[in-house]
Design a protein around this motif. Sequence first.
Motif, PDB file in Angstrom:
ATOM      1  N   ILE A   1      -4.137  44.536 -11.472  1.00 10.76           N
ATOM      2  CA  ILE A   1      -2.773  44.217 -11.075  1.00 10.76           C
ATOM      3  C   ILE A   1      -2.141  45.478 -10.514  1.00 10.76           C
ATOM      4  CG2 ILE A   1      -0.518  43.330 -11.791  1.00 10.76           C
ATOM      5  CD1 ILE A   1      -2.720  41.301 -12.167  1.00 10.76           C
ATOM      6  N   LYS A   2      -1.565  45.386  -9.334  1.00  8.92           N
ATOM      7  CA  LYS A   2      -0.980  46.557  -8.690  1.00  8.92           C
ATOM      8  C   LYS A   2       0.395  46.202  -8.114  1.00  8.92           C
ATOM      9  CE  LYS A   2      -0.866  50.614  -6.466  1.00  8.92           C
ATOM     10  NZ  LYS A   2      -0.739  51.914  -7.161  1.00  8.92           N
ATOM     11  N   LEU A   3       1.405  46.934  -8.526  1.00 12.82           N
ATOM     12  CA  LEU A   3       2.736  46.773  -7.956  1.00 12.82           C
ATOM     13  C   LEU A   3       2.815  47.546  -6.643  1.00 12.82           C
ATOM     14  CD1 LEU A   3       5.785  46.110  -7.952  1.00 12.82           C
ATOM     15  CD2 LEU A   3       6.116  48.106  -9.453  1.00 12.82           C
ATOM     16  N   LEU A   4       3.098  46.841  -5.557  1.00 14.04           N
ATOM     17  CA  LEU A   4       3.392  47.493  -4.277  1.00 14.04           C
ATOM     18  C   LEU A   4       4.904  47.375  -4.079  1.00 14.04           C
ATOM     19  CD1 LEU A   4       0.491  46.270  -1.947  1.00 14.04           C
ATOM     20  CD2 LEU A   4       0.553  48.208  -3.522  1.00 14.04           C
TER      21      LEU A   4
ATOM     22  N   ASP B   1       7.448  44.801  -1.852  1.00 15.71           N
ATOM     23  CA  ASP B   1       8.078  43.712  -2.612  1.00 15.71           C
ATOM     24  C   ASP B   1       7.056  42.670  -3.045  1.00 15.71           C
ATOM     25  OD1 ASP B   1      10.809  44.676  -2.315  1.00 15.71           O
ATOM     26  OD2 ASP B   1      10.648  44.075  -0.219  1.00 15.71           O
ATOM     27  N   MET B   2       5.929  43.139  -3.594  1.00 13.56           N
ATOM     28  CA  MET B   2       4.913  42.192  -4.048  1.00 13.56           C
ATOM     29  C   MET B   2       4.033  42.800  -5.128  1.00 13.56           C
ATOM     30  SD  MET B   2       2.081  42.191  -0.931  1.00 13.56           S
ATOM     31  CE  MET B   2       3.177  41.418   0.248  1.00 13.56           C
ATOM     32  N   LEU B   3       3.427  41.907  -5.906  1.00 11.91           N
ATOM     33  CA  LEU B   3       2.350  42.282  -6.825  1.00 11.91           C
ATOM     34  C   LEU B   3       1.039  41.876  -6.185  1.00 11.91           C
ATOM     35  CD1 LEU B   3       3.275  41.190 -10.493  1.00 11.91           C
ATOM     36  CD2 LEU B   3       2.958  43.505  -9.634  1.00 11.91           C
ATOM     37  N   MET B   4       0.006  42.719  -6.337  1.00 11.04           N
ATOM     38  CA  MET B   4      -1.329  42.373  -5.897  1.00 11.04           C
ATOM     39  C   MET B   4      -2.198  42.108  -7.123  1.00 11.04           C
ATOM     40  SD  MET B   4      -1.020  42.421  -2.640  1.00 11.04           S
ATOM     41  CE  MET B   4      -2.731  42.147  -2.200  1.00 11.04           C
ATOM     42  N   HIS B   5      -3.042  41.086  -7.038  1.00 15.37           N
ATOM     43  CA  HIS B   5      -3.871  40.658  -8.158  1.00 15.37           C
ATOM     44  C   HIS B   5      -5.308  40.498  -7.665  1.00 15.37           C
ATOM     45  CE1 HIS B   5      -4.579  37.365 -11.486  1.00 15.37           C
ATOM     46  NE2 HIS B   5      -5.278  38.467 -11.696  1.00 15.37           N
TER      47      HIS B   5
END
Length: 567
Positions: free
Chosen positions: A352-355, A359-363
């Motif tokens: 899980i990475k907060l960008l 304005d998004m989360l990457m999964h």
Amino acid sequence: MKLDTKQDFRQWMFQVLDPLKPLYSEGCARLHLGDSGVTYPKVSAEMEAFSRPLWALVPFWLGGGTGFEDIYQTGLKNGTDPDHPEYWGGFGDYDQRFVEMAAIACGLIFTPGKVWEPLDEKGKDDLANWLYAINEHIIPDCNWQFFMILVNVALKKLGRRYDKDRLKSGLLKIESYYTGDGWYRDGGSSQKDYYISFALHYYGLMYAKAMEAEDPDRCLRFKERAVLFARDFLYWFDENGAALPYGRSLSYRFGQAAFWSAYVFAGLDDIPTGVVKGIISRHISWWMDQTMFDRDGILTIGYSYPNLIMAERYNAPGSPYWAMKLLLCLALEDDHPFWKAESEELPELSEIKLLKQADMLMHRNGKDVISYPAGVCEKYGHGHVPEKYSKFAYSTRFGFSVARSQIILHENAPDSSLAFVIDGDDYVFVRKYSDSYEVLEDRVISKWHPFPGIQVTSTIIPVEQGHLRIHEIESEYDCTAYDCGFSVEKFTKSYEQKAEGEKSSVTYDTQGCHVSGKGPEAQGIVIEADPNTNVLYPNASIPAVSYRIKKGKFIRLETVVTTFING
């Protein structure tokens, strides 16, 4: 398809561009590739088709290649000659031809021996005067500023008249777009999409390569920002080579990875060269497994297959050749480390990475790459804006769908959305944009309204094999809400769809999506979407759960969306 050596990449370029050769006009200045409509006139569409292959040809020539020179020398001469029948014409404000000047300008900057020196004096005067006109008209306050910048850099380097003030003002505007952590905004737009990578960073790195001696501080800033951006942009790529289908201009296809070619072109190596080569090579291979060419080998408008439904109003038949920007790596000298490196897999990345800037989360959900955006987008745009920016989730393996209409669920194809149908009406309402939002380390929270009088707070939380959605709803209307999972390809081996109780699923032998819900009168359903609504495959079904929403009551829904991929 394996691409390793410089010759491999060159051969692939010819595979893409050679089918164009019989289609150039007699004077070589225009290229007619189709008859679908666009927002600009035929001369601009045909000039665009002529110009965009230069994004590959200029690097190819710079890297020592030969081919297509006669076509482009002749075309540039005739297209800018006011007395020639194939003259590209004068301009108006916001003219599409300003976009296409950028590739020509790069040819003049990096390969003048191919596109400038062979011209006679009149040809040089005509070309320089035609390009200078970008300084005499209004251009949008966005990535278009770089077109003006590159044109003025080219004219300056050739000792021709250029506009010093416009060059300075354009660069100041680009500086004003920078938001931090390697990210830009595209002018006044709040959307963060591929224009950050294949436009703002790409042109910035070309500027850095061209102007390092004259403007070293700015060039260093462009490079430093690209280094930061690259660490986030890695998360947009799947291990199989696919990039995240998200946002507009997806018809530019393999242009999604163009940033990585600019990265090595500019001499950046914070991400190991073998990793960058692996991204580019796998990306091309993935695209070559799609049906993006017509029977004559011409790139089509669409994404994984020809599809006008998902296109923007500015997509002309030649527009997809912007994808050739990916081949900037062809400019690298023969002994560059890029050509010697073995293609490497992606480095180990966080699940899980907060960008935050995006304005998004990457999964990274097993073999799938999923984005959970906050629904930040322009309220009005170029077409299908809610579908391209405001769904709850976007996936490299399942894609997303665009609406054929706002009437009836199967025409709306509202995958990865909470869709409302008010009693007594057939219209389908989804999240168009978020009124407010918060992107945290482990969830995305947005407040939105599909229709005046219906207020929703949605919380999206990544979980094992999928994500949880919690919706809090207050409505002034009796209505039905459909919480929809990903689209799943139809007419495939072992295809099966089920809807039982509060659950539904659509599966086939290699992947599938399951949806289960808790809420008032929860009922599993399967929406058989209209053909050509999903960007990855022409036929799809969408598992969903429907809920009854009573006016005047506070309603809480919980929906779990899970997926599996076996290949």
